[in-house]
Design a protein around this motif. Structure first.
Motif, PDB file in Angstrom:
ATOM      1  N   CYS A  36       1.427   1.188 -12.705  1.00  0.00           N
ATOM      2  CA  CYS A  36       2.408   1.575 -11.881  1.00  0.00           C
ATOM      3  C   CYS A  36       2.773   3.078 -11.826  1.00  0.00           C
ATOM      4  O   CYS A  36       3.320   3.257 -12.827  1.00  0.00           O
ATOM      5  CB  CYS A  36       3.353   0.774 -11.360  1.00  0.00           C
ATOM      6  N   HIS A  66       5.531   4.066 -10.552  1.00  0.00           N
ATOM      7  CA  HIS A  66       6.927   4.091 -10.497  1.00  0.00           C
ATOM      8  C   HIS A  66       7.644   4.012 -11.948  1.00  0.00           C
ATOM      9  O   HIS A  66       8.212   4.985 -12.466  1.00  0.00           O
ATOM     10  CB  HIS A  66       7.306   2.771  -9.682  1.00  0.00           C
ATOM     11  N   LEU A  67       7.391   2.639 -12.543  1.00  0.00           N
ATOM     12  CA  LEU A  67       8.046   2.814 -13.854  1.00  0.00           C
ATOM     13  C   LEU A  67       7.111   2.216 -15.002  1.00  0.00           C
ATOM     14  O   LEU A  67       7.402   1.851 -16.095  1.00  0.00           O
ATOM     15  CB  LEU A  67       9.233   1.955 -14.045  1.00  0.00           C
ATOM     16  N   GLY A  68       5.784   2.133 -14.581  1.00  0.00           N
ATOM     17  CA  GLY A  68       4.723   1.842 -15.518  1.00  0.00           C
ATOM     18  C   GLY A  68       4.438   0.589 -15.854  1.00  0.00           C
ATOM     19  O   GLY A  68       3.482   0.255 -16.893  1.00  0.00           O
ATOM     20  N   CYS A  69       4.510  -0.296 -14.823  1.00  0.00           N
ATOM     21  CA  CYS A  69       4.104  -1.738 -15.241  1.00  0.00           C
ATOM     22  C   CYS A  69       2.679  -2.045 -14.891  1.00  0.00           C
ATOM     23  O   CYS A  69       2.149  -1.278 -13.961  1.00  0.00           O
ATOM     24  CB  CYS A  69       4.664  -2.569 -14.262  1.00  0.00           C
ATOM     25  N   CYS A  92       2.459  -4.263  -7.465  1.00  0.00           N
ATOM     26  CA  CYS A  92       3.349  -4.204  -8.754  1.00  0.00           C
ATOM     27  C   CYS A  92       4.168  -5.425  -8.906  1.00  0.00           C
ATOM     28  O   CYS A  92       5.044  -5.705  -8.120  1.00  0.00           O
ATOM     29  CB  CYS A  92       4.017  -2.844  -8.823  1.00  0.00           C
ATOM     30  N   CYS A 138       6.539  -5.812 -10.713  1.00  0.00           N
ATOM     31  CA  CYS A 138       7.971  -5.503 -11.184  1.00  0.00           C
ATOM     32  C   CYS A 138       8.991  -5.070  -9.941  1.00  0.00           C
ATOM     33  O   CYS A 138       9.983  -5.820 -10.045  1.00  0.00           O
ATOM     34  CB  CYS A 138       8.152  -4.217 -12.269  1.00  0.00           C
ATOM     35  N   HIS A 139       8.680  -4.265  -9.175  1.00  0.00           N
ATOM     36  CA  HIS A 139       9.224  -3.658  -8.204  1.00  0.00           C
ATOM     37  C   HIS A 139       8.714  -3.830  -6.774  1.00  0.00           C
ATOM     38  O   HIS A 139       9.132  -3.369  -5.768  1.00  0.00           O
ATOM     39  CB  HIS A 139      10.282  -2.715  -8.426  1.00  0.00           C
ATOM     40  N   GLY A 140       7.508  -4.002  -6.793  1.00  0.00           N
ATOM     41  CA  GLY A 140       6.665  -4.424  -5.496  1.00  0.00           C
ATOM     42  C   GLY A 140       6.007  -3.112  -4.849  1.00  0.00           C
ATOM     43  O   GLY A 140       5.347  -3.216  -3.743  1.00  0.00           O
ATOM     44  N   SER A 141       5.762  -2.102  -5.512  1.00  0.00           N
ATOM     45  CA  SER A 141       4.708  -1.008  -5.158  1.00  0.00           C
ATOM     46  C   SER A 141       3.537  -1.465  -4.910  1.00  0.00           C
ATOM     47  O   SER A 141       3.037  -2.611  -5.864  1.00  0.00           O
ATOM     48  CB  SER A 141       4.834  -0.034  -5.930  1.00  0.00           C
ATOM     49  N   PRO A 177       8.490   1.460  -4.062  1.00  0.00           N
ATOM     50  CA  PRO A 177       9.363   2.647  -4.636  1.00  0.00           C
ATOM     51  C   PRO A 177       8.294   3.699  -5.165  1.00  0.00           C
ATOM     52  O   PRO A 177       8.827   4.864  -5.390  1.00  0.00           O
ATOM     53  CB  PRO A 177      10.315   2.178  -5.483  1.00  0.00           C
TER      54      PRO A 177
HETATM   55 FE1  FES Z   1       6.036  -0.706 -10.204  1.00  0.00          FE
HETATM   56 FE2  FES Z   1       8.406  -0.192 -10.300  1.00  0.00          FE
HETATM   57  S1  FES Z   1       7.073  -0.142 -12.124  1.00  0.00           S
HETATM   58  S2  FES Z   1       7.376  -0.835  -8.593  1.00  0.00           S
END
Ligand code: FES
Length: 507
Positions: free
Chosen positions: A455, A457-460, A473, A475-478, A490
C-alpha cells in the motif's frame, strides 16, 4: 459493475483550471455529499469557494451508497442513551431530523429533480433472539420522540419477528441532488474542478498551499471532504477509524414493489429500498454482505450472497446493476466533524459517517460552514473531530494495531505458496517470484497484470478482492484497481507495476 446512480452524463459541471497558483478563500477537497453541500451553504453566504475532486461529482462514495436519508442509524439510540445520556441521544436525533428537513427544503427551493420522497425506515429482525434489542431501542427512543413505533408486520415479502419504524424519513437520487447543488454553485460564480488529485497540503503564513496534479492552490481555509483524510499527521485518523465494504444490487423484482426502507438487525444485515432507474421504472435495491475493507473476498461471499437472497424472495427478478461501497467507521459510533486538528488551524473535516453519510453529510456541512462563517452551531459539540474518546475503545484499537503489525510485518515476510501458473483466467492473488511477493491478476483473456502489492499509504501488504478485482488494504482501507491504479483514499498514489515476463525470464 455499475451503480444505479452513476448512469447519467456528468458533463457541464466544472470550471477550467485558471492560473497557477489558483487563489481562493476556501478550498474544499472532495465533491461528494459533504463537500458539495458545504460548498452550497458557503456559496449561499457569499463566500469565495473552490471545490476540487480527483474524480467527478459524487462519483466515489456518494455514487455508491443506497442513499437513504434517515435518523435511524442502526440500533444506535439505546447505546447513545447509556453512554451519553438522554439529552445527547435526543440532540443526535434532532440534528439528523433537521438534516432530512434541510435536504427536502433544498430540493424544493432549487427545484431539484432527484426523486426525493418521504418513506418510513424500519430496522427488523427475523430472529427471536434479537427481539430484546428492538424492544430496548423502542424504549430508548420513546423517551424523546413520538416518531417511532414497534411493528410486527411490514410490506417486505417475508415475515419478521419484530421491527422498529421511524416515521417520515426519506430517500432520493444522490447524484441528481448534488448536480442540482453544483449547478447553483457554478451559477453563483464559485468553482468546481474535477479529475484533479490533491497530493499535499502545507501551512503558510496566511493560509495553505495545496499541491495538485494540475498545479497549486492557495487558500485561507481548507475543508477535507475526501471520505478519508489524505493527511496522515497530524490528525492520526488512521488510529480513530477503519473502513468497511459492502455490496449492493438493484433489480426489477417483476412483481409489486413495497414501500418503505428497511435494514435487518442481525447478520447478514440486508438493506432494502426502492428507486427509480434511468428508464423511469421503479426497481428495488438490496445491500449487504459487509466486511472490513481489505479482507480477501470472492464473488461467492459478496454479490452471490445478495443474488441468492433476491432469487429466494423474487424468483423472477432481473438484476440490472451491481456495485460495492465502503464506509468509514469510527470507534465510538459518532462522526468526526469540525476542526481537523488543533495543530492545523482553519482546516476542517467531516468523516466517519458510519454508513449514514447522506444524512450526516448534511449535518457536517451545516456545522463546518457555520464554523467557517464564525456562526454558532448548536450541534457542533456532539461531533468534535479532535476528540480522543474513540481510542478508549480498547478492543478496536487493539484490532487496528494487530492488523497493522500483521500486514506491515508478518504477512510481508511470510512467503506465498501461490504461483502465477496456479491462477486461472479471472483470478488474482499474491504469488512468490524470485523471493519477492508480487500481486498478479490474470484477466478473462489470460493477460497478466502484476503489481508490487504494498500500500502506498503506510506500506501494508494488500489483499486481493476477487469480487471487484481490486487490491484492498486491510490496514486503513485504500483500494487499487487490478492494474495498480489508486481508486480510494487514504492512499493517493498508484502501485508500482512489475513485468512478470521479465521476472520469469530471470528465474
Ligand atoms: Fe494501506 Fe494505510 S497502509 S491504507
Amino acid at each position: 459493475m455499475k451503480s444505479i446512480w452513476l448512469t447519467e452524463n456528468q458533463e457541464g459541471f466544472q470550471t477550467n483550471w485558471m492560473g497557477n497558483p489558483m487563489r481562493t478563500d476556501i478550498v474544499i477537497i472532495g465533491a461528494g455529499m459533504f463537500g458539495i453541500t458545504t460548498a452550497h451553504y458557503l456559496t449561499e453566504a457569499g463566500a469565495d469557494v473552490l471545490v476540487l475532486d480527483k474524480s467527478g461529482i459524487g462519483r466515489m462514495t456518494t455514487g455508491h451508497t443506497t442513499a437513504k436519508i434517515t435518523s435511524q442509524h442502526g440500533l444506535l439510540y439505546q447505546y447513545l442513551l447509556e453512554k451519553y445520556g438522554v439529552d445527547f441521544a435526543k440532540e443526535y436525533f434532532e440534528a439528523n431530523e433537521e438534516s432530512i428537513q434541510e435536504i427536502e427544503g433544498i430540493v424544493q427551493a432549487y427545484q431539484i429533480d432527484c426523486d426525493f420522497e418521504r418513506q418510513d425506515h424500519t430496522m427488523f429482525t427475523k430472529s427471536a433472539n434479537e427481539k430484546r434489542k428492538i424492544v430496548e431501542e423502542v424504549r430508548a427512543m420513546k423517551q424523546f420522540t413520538s416518531q417511532v413505533e414497534k411493528v410486527t408486520k411490514t410490506e417486505l415479502p417475508f415475515e419478521i419477528e419484530l421491527g422498529i419504524t421511524v416515521k417520515d424519513q426519506a430517500q432520493f437520487h444522490p447524484i441528481r441532488y448534488l448536480r442540482g447543488l453544483a449547478k447553483n454553485i457554478l451559477e453563483k460564480g464559485n468553482k468546481i474542478i474535477l479529475d484533479t488529485t490533491c497530493y499535499d497540503l502545507k501551512k503558510e503564513k496566511d493560509g495553505y498551499r495545496i499541491q495538485t496534479q494540475k498545479g497549486e492552490v492557495l487558500a485561507k481555509k481548507v475543508v477535507l471532504a475526501s471520505h478519508y483524510p489524505f493527511i496522515k499527521y497530524p490528525g492520526l485518523y488512521f488510529f480513530k477509524m477503519y473502513q468497511s465494504s459492502s455490496y449492493v444490487i438493484a433489480f426489477d423484482p417483476k412483481k409489486d414493489i413495497f414501500s418503505g426502507m428497511y435494514l435487518q438487525v442481525e447478520e447478514p444485515k440486508f438493506s432494502f429500498r426502492s428507486a427509480i432507474d434511468s428508464d423511469g421504472k421503479r426497481i428495488l435495491i438490496l445491500g449487504g454482505a459487509g466486511h472490513k475493507t481489505g479482507k480477501s473476498v470472492t464473488d461467492q461471499m459478496t454479490y452471490e450472497q445478495l443474488k441468492q437472497e433476491v432469487q429466494q424472495e423474487f424468483p423472477e427478478a432481473e438484476i440490472r446493476y451491481w456495485w460495492s461501497t465502503r464506509d468509514c467507521i469510527t470507534l465510538d459510533k459518532l462522526p468526526y466533524i469540525g476542526q481537523f486538528s488543533n495543530l492545523l488551524p482553519n482546516v476542517y473535516i467531516g468523516t466517519g459517517f458510519n454508513k449514514w453519510g447522506m444524512t450526516t453529510s448534511n449535518l457536517a456541512a451545516r456545522i463546518v460552514s457555520d464554523e467557517i462563517l464564525e456562526k454558532k452551531n448548536r450541534h457542533q459539540h456532539l461531533f468534535l473531530a479532535t476528540r480522543m474518546q474513540p481510542i478508549e475503545n480498547r478492543e478496536e484499537v487493539k484490532n487496528i494495531l494487530a492488523q497493522s503489525v500483521k500486514s506491515l510485518v508478518v504477512q510481508r515476510v511470510k512467503p506465498s505458496q501461490l504461483r502465477v501458473e496456479d491462477l486461472a483466467n479471472g483470478e488474482g492473488g499474491i504469488v512468490q517470484l524470485q523471493g519477492k511477493k508480487v500481486g498478479v491478476y490474470r484477466d478473462e483473456n489470460g493477460k497478466i497484470y502484476a503489481v508490487k502489492p504494498v500500500c502506498t499509504h503506510l506500506g501494508c501488504l494488500l489483499n486481493w478482492n476477487g469480487a471487484d478485482k481490486t487490491w484492498d488494504c486491510p490496514c486503513h482501507g485504500s483500494r487499487y484497481r487490478f492494474d495498480g491504479k489508486n481508486l480510494y483514499d487514504p492512499a493517493m498514489k498508484d502501485l508500482e507495476t512489475i513485468s512478470v515476463k521479465e521476472e520469469k525470464e530471470q528465474e
